[in-house]
Motif scaffolding. Sequence first.
Motif, short mmCIF file in Angstrom:
data_model
loop_
_atom_site.label_atom_id
_atom_site.label_comp_id
_atom_site.label_asym_id
_atom_site.label_seq_id
_atom_site.Cartn_x
_atom_site.Cartn_y
_atom_site.Cartn_z
N UNK A 1 47.34 34.54 32.01
CA UNK A 1 48.55 33.53 31.34
C UNK A 1 49.23 33.65 32.86
N UNK A 2 49.10 32.86 33.96
CA UNK A 2 49.80 32.37 34.88
C UNK A 2 51.08 31.79 34.59
N UNK B 1 49.39 30.49 39.76
CA UNK B 1 48.10 29.39 39.86
C UNK B 1 47.37 29.15 40.84
N UNK B 2 48.14 29.23 42.01
CA UNK B 2 47.45 28.98 43.53
C UNK B 2 46.73 30.30 43.71
N UNK B 3 47.24 31.50 43.48
CA UNK B 3 46.32 32.60 43.39
C UNK B 3 45.04 32.70 43.01
N UNK B 4 45.12 32.31 41.51
CA UNK B 4 43.90 32.11 40.75
C UNK B 4 42.88 31.38 41.14
#
Length: 438
Positions: free
Chosen positions: A255-256, A262-265
């Motif tokens: 659940x970003x 989101x960039x990390x994911x």
Amino acid sequence: MRAVGEEAIQTCPQCGAEIRADRRFTTWCTACDWNVDPVDTGERIGRLERLRRRLAQRHGEKLLVSMTAMSSTASESGAGGRRRSERDVFGALSYALALAVHGVTLAVTVSGLWLLIAGWGGFLMVAGLVLLALAWTLRPRLVRLPEDGIVLRRDDAPELYALIDEVARVVGTRGVDAVVIDAEINAGVSTLGLRGRQLIVGLPLWEVLTPQQRIALLGHEFGRFVNGDTKHGLVVGTASRSLALWHHYFAPIPHPTTWLHMLSNLAILPPRLLFQALLAALDLLMLRASQRGEYLADTVAARVGSTDAVVGLMDRLLVTESVEITLRREVNSRRMGRPGRSGAKDTGDGLWEELAARMDEIPESEYERRRRVGARRGHSVDTTHPPTHLRRRHLLQGASLPASVRTDDDRDRRIAAELAAARAKVAREVIRDGLDGE
């Protein structure tokens, strides 16, 4: 519906045939399979597990045809089966991939040491320590004896070890270095340390088997060792664990909520997919080698304990869920102070005898229902073994083999005496803590 004793008689709502069923078990129609599988098996599983099941289902029937052809052209001896399995290309590829995984762990270790030494006193030391900590979690871990388990050595149970050694000799391998007694509904031979072996005996399973079925169980477990079951081996088994850890370490943030999340994911997606693909590849290679080894181990078990004993063992394995349910009911009854048929309450006295007696009451119709359920579900329950109905068919379509290892009443009594203290202790622990230690 009308009842006669424990028998319920009714008409099948689907085909109109008469159904005679034991009211204590699922009512189903043998003519049209109405209600043969009343439990909804719909479950949410991950992408990797779906892939495992699809590949296992595709491979199962094909492997049975191959094993049947092999059995018709040549007799499977212990040594011959070992040589063929060792040359199996899938087993060799699984070892190659496993060694590559361990090579990565070694490279991470060497890199961590180099950064620690080269960057002594600077920032590189931190990176080196991080890599060494990562390598430590990924290291191959040797199996050790459980600290809280019941371990029997040769001096504790010489008659049991003599039976184990006899089975191992017939199979074409050596015995074990330790016997571990626990409350699991399972049993097996596994590695211990670098070169040792241990036999794990789950009493709930052991106690519901006949003496000859126990010999067949031992024959099957040793047969897996000589027929190339790589899944439980030191090299491949530890590599699978390392890949699973890599896959876990690159798990996305659930659940970003920020652009940084989101960039990390997005950044960890490529390595996560890579490790997922490698884990799926290793699973596929292990699946083919392991399932072939299971069929060969069944043949070995039939040669050791007889075909009839192995088929009976498979039937018992079909109802392990009933073993657990029955044991839980008996445990709960004794906790509440209600004695079972043995008259015991909060002690473990007679627990195993009660379990065996209740399992002996399972009618043949229930075993047949479980076989048909297994045929319907295929590999949906266990992707590491061929479906039980296929293994059973493989044994029954060949010649019925007599037992090479037999037991008698005197030997059974001596082995039971050696296990008496362990049986009593595990029974008390199950009554006190529950089947899962809850």
